[in-house]
Design a protein around this motif. Structure first.
Motif, PDB file in Angstrom:
ATOM      1  N   CYS A  51       0.808  -1.088   0.044  1.00 44.77           N
ATOM      2  CA  CYS A  51      -0.119  -0.130   0.017  1.00 44.77           C
ATOM      3  C   CYS A  51       1.018   1.213  -0.057  1.00 44.77           C
ATOM      4  CB  CYS A  51      -1.024   0.053   1.130  1.00 44.77           C
ATOM      5  SG  CYS A  51      -0.036   0.116   2.782  1.00 44.77           S
ATOM      6  N   THR A  54       1.328   2.719  -3.488  1.00 49.90           N
ATOM      7  CA  THR A  54       0.385   3.532  -4.111  1.00 49.90           C
ATOM      8  C   THR A  54      -0.564   4.459  -3.222  1.00 49.90           C
ATOM      9  OG1 THR A  54      -1.280   1.633  -3.411  1.00 49.90           O
ATOM     10  CG2 THR A  54      -0.130   1.431  -5.601  1.00 49.90           C
ATOM     11  N   GLU A  55      -0.505   4.530  -2.130  1.00 51.03           N
ATOM     12  CA  GLU A  55      -0.962   5.623  -1.345  1.00 51.03           C
ATOM     13  C   GLU A  55       0.056   6.581  -0.673  1.00 51.03           C
ATOM     14  OE1 GLU A  55      -3.653   3.721   1.688  1.00 51.03           O
ATOM     15  OE2 GLU A  55      -3.994   2.039   0.149  1.00 51.03           O
ATOM     16  N   CYS A  88      -0.707   3.069   6.246  1.00 51.88           N
ATOM     17  CA  CYS A  88      -1.118   3.737   4.774  1.00 51.88           C
ATOM     18  C   CYS A  88      -2.429   4.732   5.076  1.00 51.88           C
ATOM     19  CB  CYS A  88      -1.537   2.705   3.913  1.00 51.88           C
ATOM     20  SG  CYS A  88       0.058   1.893   3.175  1.00 51.88           S
ATOM     21  N   ARG A  90      -5.145   5.802   3.213  1.00 49.57           N
ATOM     22  CA  ARG A  90      -6.584   5.321   2.851  1.00 49.57           C
ATOM     23  C   ARG A  90      -6.797   4.179   3.129  1.00 49.57           C
ATOM     24  NH1 ARG A  90      -5.986   5.433  -3.130  1.00 49.57           N
ATOM     25  NH2 ARG A  90      -3.954   6.420  -3.032  1.00 49.57           N
ATOM     26  N   SER A  91      -6.100   2.992   3.165  1.00 46.96           N
ATOM     27  CA  SER A  91      -6.462   1.462   3.683  1.00 46.96           C
ATOM     28  C   SER A  91      -6.389   1.193   5.153  1.00 46.96           C
ATOM     29  CB  SER A  91      -5.851   0.515   2.664  1.00 46.96           C
ATOM     30  OG  SER A  91      -4.315   0.637   2.990  1.00 46.96           O
TER      31      SER A  91
END
Length: 149
Positions: A51, A54-55, A88, A90-91
């Protein structure tokens, strides 16, 4: 019997040519096969990207040295031997990411400096020894020229 070959290496027996073709064919298959396998591995790894690639993330635990057990069990530890924990945004997953420790970097820097100092000393000694031997040869040559007169 004289050969029609003008260049000695250009006329080879067919058996040698076949062996060369076979050898270079195997080498090229090995190289291109390795390249194809590495592309397949990259495509598989990109599907399961961590993650933090990408985040946006926040480092929750600073860079620490991995223990022997975690070095064998976690893939992040295998790269540098140091790992940091990231969260991370967002997740909201906690994952580990390989990092470079400032202590490790400093240790590597001083190892490099010691190696360069050793090489400098070694090559300085080699230059002095070589210069002395060349001076000795030159003085012998001058001595022989003077004796021949």
């Amino acid at each position: 019997m004289e050969s029609d070959c003008r260049l000695p290496g250009s006329c080879c027996r067919p058996r040698v040519l076949v062996l060369h073709a076979l050898f270079w064919g195997l080498v090229s298959l090995r190289v291109f096969g390795a390249a194809l396998l590495s592309e397949e591995k990259l495509s598989v790894k990109s599907a399961v990207a961590p993650c933090w690639l990408t985040e946006d993330f926040v480092v929750t635990e600073e860079c620490v040295r991995c223990s022997d057990f975690t070095t064998k069990s976690q893939t992040a530890c295998r790269q540098t031997g140091y790992v940091e924990r990231v969260n991370c945004s967002r997740s909201h997953r906690d994952e580990y990411r390989s990092c470079r420790s400032s202590l490790m970097e400093e240790h590597l820097f001083w190892k490099f400096e010691a190696a360069m100092l050793s090489l400098t000393a070694l090559f300085s000694v080699l230059v002095v020894v070589r210069q002395r031997s060349l001076d000795r040869l030159a003085s012998e040559k001058v001595r022989r020229q003077i004796e021949s007169i």
